[in-house]
Design a protein around this motif. Sequence first.
Motif, PDB file in Angstrom:
ATOM      1  N   VAL A 277      27.476 -28.957  18.251  1.00 20.16           N
ATOM      2  CA  VAL A 277      28.190 -29.513  19.410  1.00 20.16           C
ATOM      3  C   VAL A 277      27.229 -30.345  20.265  1.00 20.16           C
ATOM      4  O   VAL A 277      27.527 -31.466  20.651  1.00 20.16           O
ATOM      5  CB  VAL A 277      28.831 -28.377  20.240  1.00 20.16           C
ATOM      6  N   GLY A 278      26.050 -29.757  20.521  1.00 14.74           N
ATOM      7  CA  GLY A 278      25.056 -30.448  21.345  1.00 14.74           C
ATOM      8  C   GLY A 278      24.628 -31.755  20.690  1.00 14.74           C
ATOM      9  O   GLY A 278      24.507 -32.791  21.349  1.00 14.74           O
ATOM     10  N   GLY A 279      24.414 -31.720  19.378  1.00 10.75           N
ATOM     11  CA  GLY A 279      24.008 -32.921  18.658  1.00 10.75           C
ATOM     12  C   GLY A 279      25.050 -34.006  18.806  1.00 10.75           C
ATOM     13  O   GLY A 279      24.729 -35.165  19.119  1.00 10.75           O
ATOM     14  N   ILE A 280      26.316 -33.621  18.619  1.00 12.09           N
ATOM     15  CA  ILE A 280      27.392 -34.608  18.753  1.00 12.09           C
ATOM     16  C   ILE A 280      27.392 -35.190  20.159  1.00 12.09           C
ATOM     17  O   ILE A 280      27.445 -36.412  20.361  1.00 12.09           O
ATOM     18  CB  ILE A 280      28.759 -33.954  18.438  1.00 12.09           C
TER      19      ILE A 280
ATOM     20  N   ALA B  77      14.989 -36.089  15.780  1.00  6.61           N
ATOM     21  CA  ALA B  77      15.161 -37.358  15.069  1.00  6.61           C
ATOM     22  C   ALA B  77      16.510 -37.986  15.371  1.00  6.61           C
ATOM     23  O   ALA B  77      16.778 -39.112  14.998  1.00  6.61           O
ATOM     24  CB  ALA B  77      15.005 -37.121  13.559  1.00  6.61           C
ATOM     25  N   GLY B  78      17.382 -37.231  16.016  1.00  7.77           N
ATOM     26  CA  GLY B  78      18.688 -37.767  16.350  1.00  7.77           C
ATOM     27  C   GLY B  78      19.579 -37.948  15.146  1.00  7.77           C
ATOM     28  O   GLY B  78      20.424 -38.825  15.091  1.00  7.77           O
ATOM     29  N   ASP B  79      19.433 -37.081  14.161  1.00  9.45           N
ATOM     30  CA  ASP B  79      20.203 -37.230  12.925  1.00  9.45           C
ATOM     31  C   ASP B  79      21.270 -36.145  12.861  1.00  9.45           C
ATOM     32  O   ASP B  79      20.997 -34.992  12.551  1.00  9.45           O
ATOM     33  CB  ASP B  79      19.236 -37.132  11.734  1.00  9.45           C
ATOM     34  N   LEU B  80      22.510 -36.522  13.149  1.00  6.65           N
ATOM     35  CA  LEU B  80      23.589 -35.554  13.200  1.00  6.65           C
ATOM     36  C   LEU B  80      23.850 -34.933  11.835  1.00  6.65           C
ATOM     37  O   LEU B  80      24.142 -33.753  11.697  1.00  6.65           O
ATOM     38  CB  LEU B  80      24.857 -36.214  13.742  1.00  6.65           C
ATOM     39  N   ASN B  81      23.728 -35.747  10.824  1.00  5.32           N
ATOM     40  CA  ASN B  81      23.968 -35.254   9.468  1.00  5.32           C
ATOM     41  C   ASN B  81      22.987 -34.149   9.099  1.00  5.32           C
ATOM     42  O   ASN B  81      23.357 -33.166   8.456  1.00  5.32           O
ATOM     43  CB  ASN B  81      23.835 -36.395   8.451  1.00  5.32           C
TER      44      ASN B  81
END
Lengths: 641, 594
Positions: free
Chosen positions: A292-295, B59-63
Amino acid sequence: MAGEKVKEIGGMRRGRGQRPKVKNPGKLFARVMGYVLSRYTLQMIVVIVCIFIGVLANVQGTLFMQQLIDSYILPMLQNKSSDFGPLAAAMTKVAGFYAVGVIASFTYQKIMIYVGQGTLLRLRNDLFVHMESLPIKYFDTHAHGDIMSIYTNDIDTLRQMISQAMPQFLNSVIMVVSVIASMIILDVPLTIVTLLMVGVMLFTSGQLGKRSGKFFHDQQASLGSLNGYIEEMMNGQKVVKVFCHEDAAIEEFDKRNEALYRSAYNANTFANFMGPVNAQLGNLSYVICAIVGGILALNNIGTLTLGKLASFLTFNKSLNMPISQVSMQFNSVIMALAGAERIFSLLDETPETDDGYVKLVNAEIDKDGNIIETEKKTDIWAWKHYHKADNTITYTKQQGRVDFLGVDFGYDEKKIVLHDIKMFAEPGQKIAFVGSTGAGKTTITNLINRFYDIQDGKIRYDDININKICKGDLRRSLGMVLQDVHLFTGTIKDNIRYGRLDATDEEVIAAAKLVNADGFIRRLPNGYDTMITGDGASLSQGQRQLLSIARAAVADPPALILDEATSSIDTRTEKIVQNGMDQLMKGRTTFVIAHRLSTIRNSDCIMVLEQGRIIERGSHDDLIAQKGRYYQLYTGNKIAQ
Amino acid sequence: MEKSYDKISLKAAALRILGEVKEFKKDSILTPVFMILEVVCEMIIPFLMSVIIDKGVTAGDLNAIYRTGFLMIITALCGLTAGMLGGKYGASASAGLAKNLRASMFRRIQLYSFENIDKYSTAGLVTRLTTDVTNVQNAYMMLLRMFMRAPSSIIVAMFMAFMISPRLASIYLFAVIVLAVFMGFIMSRATKYFTATFEKYDALNESVQENVSAIRVVKAFVREDYENDKFKKATENIYRMFVKAEGTVVLNMPVMMAAVYTCILLISWLGAHMIVVDELTTGQLMSLLAYCMNILMSLMMVAMVVVMVGMSEASAKRITEVLDEEPVLRQKSDPIGTVADGSITFDHVEFSYAGQSGDPVLKDIDFSVKSGETIGIIGGTGSSKSSLVNLISRLYDVTKGSVSVGGIDVRDYDIHKLRDSVAVVLQKNELFSGTILENLRWGNENATEEQCRRACEIACADEFIERMPDGYYTHIEQGGNNVSGGQKQRLCIARALLKKPKILILDDSTSAVDTATDAKIRKGFSDELPDMTKIIIAQRISSVQSADKIIVMDNGRIDGFDTHENLLKNNVIYRDVFESQNGGSGDFDEKGGE
């Protein structure tokens, strides 16, 4: 006797550690806390402050871990600098906080030892002192095992709660609160997600708890059933052998043993599920938060940055441990409260009331024949009677006259077991009670010393209503030798001296000689200094009885109650003891209960009791001449001659 | 205090207890296996967490977050499954061990002879079967679940840490060693204090027990204050000891915390340096810090388990003592199955109880009884009357000489067959919870209601049974608490009669029965059961004077063996007892009896 029966029947076995149902946990908890705080207010405040400091030190450490990366390492990486100065300064600060935290935690734990143990000390003493003040009726109506388990099991669970569960609970709660607070500061939506997961965790452990609670209940039931059976079989092991009943005993045992295995297995299985389930739900919570946080962070929804997310995840992780601890501690608090309930219910029992004001004092008789109170130890005792109406004091010489005027009594008010008892004992007389078991012989004697209070009528001692006499003084003036002998851990000498604490060694030995106990005592390995343990298990029944007679002898009371005092002494030894007993009874009002008619035939008056009524009275010769019940009993004794 | 089970070594006790695992071996092995599996999963998770941070968040990689998150959930599920299975098997193994221990002990006790039973108190045996088993059960569960889990957790975490950075991980190794030594020291001292304290604590509880049961004595002598003072002194003492013991344990805490914090700070400091020079990633640093907690917590756990298991040591030894107790009486390999008649012969018998020093309890006992005779036994307390009759049904074995029943040495019989033919109504007799009828059928499980009724008539128990609300179906409480002493004795006699024995022994079994009923019972015996040999121990002369012959016991010897009339003439002791019971205060005393 009757009371004993009530106790046994009413004495339900209480399963140890049974899943408790506490009626009013809030109120009980407050009472426990009140009990602790009333004496340790300051200490408890210090403890709470210290716990708080400890938790804060821990949380600031966690916060620092984040800053370590975001504020120190990442900037250094970006600037390609290797200036560790700021980091060193920050770490010194953190180390300082940690040190304070360690000291605070240590302090509160150390204080809690004193608070916990101190409270228990006070609780034990209060319990014991209060118990000693309770009327005999309490002991009749409560199984001794149940009273004992208050001192052992209940106090122990309470000890754990006060010294372990409570501080840890406090610790966990403060931890949870401060972590959640930090989370809210970092990001609200993620906090909500985390709290939802916490909700799921709590719900699941609740469900598991309920499930395992049911099984624990079953386990207690089957444990109770098996333990009852074991107790019964071990008690009757010799009978089992004599009847060759071993196989049948094993068969029944196996049945109950298997049932216990089943329920113990189920109960523990569910209890064991609690740990892994909570831990993995915690991990699940972590993943969900990360996703959720990443999104949120990558799509720039809200204010969340990746650095904040990393910190948040650290908090998420540090929340799991205290949450599962809270639910665990909660259980043990509930357990302890059930114990507390029993402890307080003992403390709330009404003690024996004593409205008596007539006191027993040492007295002298002056030339004019007046009775004068004295500090000296004299052989004369007098009742000091204060009259409120005209503010005067009168003295009555203590002689040992006992009158029963139309006494009715019942162990509970509805069921009267003694009816209209009338009797008069002149000073120095020997009064005997005969009758079958349960006729009320012991009960009558228990009324004289006010072990029980009568329902109707009057009992007078030296013409004073016994309700007016201080119970302690009344009982001191009555020596008692009871049917069941009880000895205390200590030396033989201590046990005899129990009758009069200031008796000298010579007096103790003289008393033992008087009742012919001296001989066997001297043959014991350490004579009068031989230790008695386990209620005198190493002595024979007769020897124990002799000690209890010696104990009454050293007390030197003006009146005596002998309740089957010689029943467990064989007739030949009894003859020897009898001389001593006759010595002891000389000049004292004596009430004798015996089923051996030879013991009572020389009494001044014999009361024949049946179903709570005196049906015949008179001397041995009178009663024989009457050819009534006594005659039947007496001739029954010789029936085969 | 020296305890009888102290001489059992810990190893012997542990082996004996583990020998009872039996059919739960599979569960006992699976538990640690699953626990280790759970630990592995648990250790992988911090690693995955660091991956989420490094590859995903930083890294900002959602995947990457999805992928690693998915892996983490799978790992968590594996951990969950392993943890639950470990819990299940652990519960089964420990509850199973408890079941087996109880069953083995109970079976062993059923094999005990009286001598073995005498060695233990009833309460002692009950404690061993209940509390001690529970202690061992809990310790075993701890052992299976935690003892494997914690060390493996340390090892796996250490391995993972070394994988990440051997240099930083060596800090842990150092911390673990220092802490282990320190905690070992503290715990061993604390255990010593606690053992001492618990002993005092037991003594305190005993004194409470004493006060509860002797409350009438306390109150009769107005000793409440005295007892209060005594109790307070004891509790004061316990308070001081507990404070000392707990004060030692509490030292663990600051040292532990200091170690954790020092590790965190050291790792952070050194880690920061390594990150700057690209030897470490931030994620790796995070997982290293996570392992730190794991390792040190597990160490704490190990210490706890050691203490807990140590506390059950005494329980294990007590159980072992019961299991290893050898039944004293052994049956011959080809025993005789039938008892011919009710004759009894004592041939120069001497008898001592095991472990007893000094004079034997019975000396040179030599007499015989014909089948069908009634024999009375009289004598003072401690004159060994009970010991004498206990030899007849071979409840004990003679030390010297022999006892024969029906012309054959009792040691040659099948014990059960012998005891079915020789019924003993013990002095300390017991009824069991159940209906009156069930209790009676202990004598003969196939007895009809009519037969039971008949036996009760002879024992004069029918009169009160019929007055009870449910008659023969009245429920008897545990220990027979809802019948009076006299009623209990009569029920016990009836129960013995149902065995249809060739010899009936009444060991002071009518003491609480009034004299008229006593006489009626004896009359019933001689009218209804003329062929049965009857041996009656009694305090009252009236109970034995009509017997064919009376044995007068004195101090382990037979002082006289004759009829009532002859004994009155020739036996001083017998005459003494007779006079004390019938002469009374001197009304009809013959002056100077001797």
